[in-house]
Design a protein around this motif. Structure first.
Motif, PDB file in Angstrom:
ATOM      1  N   GLU A 178      13.934 -12.903   4.378  1.00 21.01           N
ATOM      2  CA  GLU A 178      12.472 -12.938   4.419  1.00 21.01           C
ATOM      3  C   GLU A 178      11.977 -14.064   5.323  1.00 21.01           C
ATOM      4  O   GLU A 178      11.015 -13.895   6.077  1.00 21.01           O
ATOM      5  CB  GLU A 178      11.934 -13.109   2.999  1.00 21.01           C
ATOM      6  N   LEU A 179      12.649 -15.221   5.272  1.00 21.67           N
ATOM      7  CA  LEU A 179      12.275 -16.319   6.141  1.00 21.67           C
ATOM      8  C   LEU A 179      12.522 -15.966   7.604  1.00 21.67           C
ATOM      9  O   LEU A 179      11.689 -16.247   8.474  1.00 21.67           O
ATOM     10  CB  LEU A 179      13.076 -17.574   5.772  1.00 21.67           C
ATOM     11  N   ILE A 180      13.639 -15.325   7.868  1.00 18.21           N
ATOM     12  CA  ILE A 180      13.961 -14.901   9.232  1.00 18.21           C
ATOM     13  C   ILE A 180      12.903 -13.927   9.750  1.00 18.21           C
ATOM     14  O   ILE A 180      12.446 -14.030  10.889  1.00 18.21           O
ATOM     15  CB  ILE A 180      15.369 -14.273   9.270  1.00 18.21           C
ATOM     16  N   GLY A 181      12.509 -12.986   8.901  1.00 18.71           N
ATOM     17  CA  GLY A 181      11.481 -12.034   9.294  1.00 18.71           C
ATOM     18  C   GLY A 181      10.155 -12.706   9.599  1.00 18.71           C
ATOM     19  O   GLY A 181       9.476 -12.353  10.580  1.00 18.71           O
ATOM     20  N   ALA A 182       9.782 -13.678   8.777  1.00 14.64           N
ATOM     21  CA  ALA A 182       8.520 -14.391   8.998  1.00 14.64           C
ATOM     22  C   ALA A 182       8.567 -15.196  10.289  1.00 14.64           C
ATOM     23  O   ALA A 182       7.590 -15.221  11.054  1.00 14.64           O
ATOM     24  CB  ALA A 182       8.231 -15.302   7.806  1.00 14.64           C
ATOM     25  N   LEU A 183       9.690 -15.845  10.548  1.00 12.33           N
ATOM     26  CA  LEU A 183       9.823 -16.616  11.786  1.00 12.33           C
ATOM     27  C   LEU A 183       9.789 -15.697  13.003  1.00 12.33           C
ATOM     28  O   LEU A 183       9.179 -16.026  14.025  1.00 12.33           O
ATOM     29  CB  LEU A 183      11.125 -17.416  11.761  1.00 12.33           C
ATOM     30  N   ALA A 184      10.449 -14.547  12.893  1.00  8.52           N
ATOM     31  CA  ALA A 184      10.462 -13.603  14.007  1.00  8.52           C
ATOM     32  C   ALA A 184       9.048 -13.138  14.334  1.00  8.52           C
ATOM     33  O   ALA A 184       8.643 -13.070  15.504  1.00  8.52           O
ATOM     34  CB  ALA A 184      11.356 -12.414  13.678  1.00  8.52           C
ATOM     35  N   GLU A 185       8.284 -12.831  13.295  1.00  3.17           N
ATOM     36  CA  GLU A 185       6.911 -12.365  13.515  1.00  3.17           C
ATOM     37  C   GLU A 185       6.059 -13.459  14.140  1.00  3.17           C
ATOM     38  O   GLU A 185       5.285 -13.205  15.081  1.00  3.17           O
ATOM     39  CB  GLU A 185       6.292 -11.914  12.187  1.00  3.17           C
ATOM     40  N   SER A 186       6.209 -14.689  13.680  1.00  2.00           N
ATOM     41  CA  SER A 186       5.376 -15.780  14.190  1.00  2.00           C
ATOM     42  C   SER A 186       5.716 -16.139  15.635  1.00  2.00           C
ATOM     43  O   SER A 186       4.862 -16.648  16.367  1.00  2.00           O
ATOM     44  CB  SER A 186       5.522 -17.020  13.311  1.00  2.00           C
ATOM     45  N   LYS A 187       6.946 -15.863  16.053  1.00  2.00           N
ATOM     46  CA  LYS A 187       7.386 -16.230  17.401  1.00  2.00           C
ATOM     47  C   LYS A 187       7.460 -15.026  18.341  1.00  2.00           C
ATOM     48  O   LYS A 187       7.908 -15.155  19.487  1.00  2.00           O
ATOM     49  CB  LYS A 187       8.732 -16.937  17.319  1.00  2.00           C
ATOM     50  N   GLY A 188       7.029 -13.872  17.849  1.00  2.00           N
ATOM     51  CA  GLY A 188       6.980 -12.697  18.705  1.00  2.00           C
ATOM     52  C   GLY A 188       8.342 -12.225  19.157  1.00  2.00           C
ATOM     53  O   GLY A 188       8.518 -11.833  20.314  1.00  2.00           O
ATOM     54  N   THR A 189       9.296 -12.227  18.242  1.00  2.00           N
ATOM     55  CA  THR A 189      10.636 -11.787  18.588  1.00  2.00           C
ATOM     56  C   THR A 189      11.222 -10.981  17.435  1.00  2.00           C
ATOM     57  O   THR A 189      10.499 -10.511  16.561  1.00  2.00           O
ATOM     58  CB  THR A 189      11.529 -12.995  18.967  1.00  2.00           C
ATOM     59  N   THR A 190      12.538 -10.823  17.400  1.00  2.00           N
ATOM     60  CA  THR A 190      13.192  -9.995  16.397  1.00  2.00           C
ATOM     61  C   THR A 190      13.992 -10.855  15.428  1.00  2.00           C
ATOM     62  O   THR A 190      14.400 -11.975  15.755  1.00  2.00           O
ATOM     63  CB  THR A 190      14.167  -9.017  17.066  1.00  2.00           C
ATOM     64  N   PRO A 191      14.261 -10.342  14.233  1.00  2.00           N
ATOM     65  CA  PRO A 191      15.122 -11.089  13.306  1.00  2.00           C
ATOM     66  C   PRO A 191      16.498 -11.385  13.888  1.00  2.00           C
ATOM     67  O   PRO A 191      17.057 -12.463  13.651  1.00  2.00           O
ATOM     68  CB  PRO A 191      15.217 -10.146  12.095  1.00  2.00           C
ATOM     69  N   GLU A 192      17.061 -10.449  14.660  1.00  2.00           N
ATOM     70  CA  GLU A 192      18.370 -10.692  15.267  1.00  2.00           C
ATOM     71  C   GLU A 192      18.328 -11.914  16.181  1.00  2.00           C
ATOM     72  O   GLU A 192      19.269 -12.727  16.202  1.00  2.00           O
ATOM     73  CB  GLU A 192      18.815  -9.458  16.059  1.00  2.00           C
ATOM     74  N   THR A 193      17.252 -12.047  16.938  1.00  2.00           N
ATOM     75  CA  THR A 193      17.119 -13.193  17.830  1.00  2.00           C
ATOM     76  C   THR A 193      17.056 -14.495  17.042  1.00  2.00           C
ATOM     77  O   THR A 193      17.670 -15.501  17.433  1.00  2.00           O
ATOM     78  CB  THR A 193      15.875 -13.041  18.713  1.00  2.00           C
TER      79      THR A 193
END
Length: 311
Positions: A240-255
């Motif tokens: 969930e944290l990875i998903g939130a960071l991905a959304e805030s930085k305009g990228t993907t969870p894999e990144t």
């Protein structure tokens, strides 16, 4: 040095070639490889990681088919493979084998399967307790002089093992490939559990990351996506944290998962092993963008993945 010849991300070809047996590969296996390699190239990945044992040699063979069908591609990419593991056969168990003549023979076999005249990098896949460093030195020196291999490295070795081997070699070891990910954290946990009771539970050879960094040995991380543990459909606090960071930085969870490795000052180059084009594409920003994780975000990811506060 980062990864292989400065590569930020490598594509690991273990998933190509069909089944894990000695059956023949198929036209569908070649098509699968073409799609994965194409997705990697489109994502900006130009370094490809192999081993002679992957799919009993079929990973190299289907990659060779891709190269043969794509004139000029070989000159655009960095190609590395590994040797030193012998898979179980009808008359023997699996074993490690870094005897000199065997190294040379297996490189020649890999070159034939890959349909190329030279390897950019050869890694010794696993430590062989019976190996003679002087014999390894003779084999690697011969391969280098013949122009069959440009650079050399190791995989799954400790600082002490690398130093012992390097002392006998005329060619430098430029890469150490280790399992490293947000899910496999022994390499970083070992550094902060020193002088705690947890230190005895950590099997990672302490000082290996520091030794490689100090001696110009690039670190490559196999299993870098943690087998989808944090980017799959099953929710976890770290996911969930990875998903939130991905959304805030305009990228993907894999990144985000790969950025966690790349943010480390040792210059770790992730090796992504998925053969699904859409997941390969999801790693694009780890190639084209610098890791956009703050000091605090990096630690938040670590503590979330470990499920406990730091000591």
């Amino acid at each position: 040095m980062t990864g292989t010849a400065g590569s930020r991300v490598l594509y690991g070809c273990m998933g190509l070639g069909g089944s894990w047996d000695d059956s023949a590969y198929t036209a569908a296996d070649i098509g699968h490889a073409e799609a994965a390699v194409g997705a990697a190239l489109d994502a900006g990945i130009t370094a490809f990681d192999h081993a002679d044992i992957y799919r009993y040699g079929k990973s190299e063979a289907v990659f060779g088919e891709v190269l043969a069908a794509s004139p000029g591609l070989r000159e655009r990419i960095t190609l590395q493979t590994k040797c030193g593991i012998r898979l179980p056969g009808s008359e023997r168990r699996g074993l490690y084998d870094l005897r000199g003549p065997g190294i040379v023979r297996r490189v020649e076999e890999s070159l034939a399967r890959l349909r190329t005249d030279t390897l950019d990098v050869l890694l010794l896949h696993r430590p062989d307790p019976l190996a003679r460093p002087d014999e390894i030195a003779e084999a690697l020196g011969s391969l280098h002089r013949q122009g069959l291999v440009k650079q050399f490295g190791v995989s799954n070795m400790s600082a002490a093992q690398i130093a012992h081997l390097q002392a006998q070699l005329d060619v430098p070891l430029v890469v150490n490939q280790l399992e490293m990910s947000l899910g496999h954290r022994d390499w970083v946990e070992g550094g902060v559990t020193v002088n705690t009771a947890a230190a005895s539970e950590n099997g990672f050879p302490h000082g290996t990351v520091e030794y490689c960094s100090a001696n110009g040995i690039g670190l490559q991380a196999w299993g870098a996506l943690a087998r989808g543990r944090f980017t799959g459909s099953k929710p976890t606090p770290a996911g969930e944290l990875i998903g939130a960071l991905a959304e805030s930085k305009g990228t993907t969870p894999e990144t985000i998962v790969l950025w966690w490795l790349q943010r480390h000052p040792a210059g770790i180059a992730p090796v992504i092993g998925t053969s699904r084009p859409e997941r390969i594409t999801a790693c694009r920003d780890a190639v084209s963008r610098e890791p956009e994780l703050t000091h605090e975000e990096w630690y938040d990811l670590w503590t979330s993945a470990r499920g406990a506060p730091l000591p």
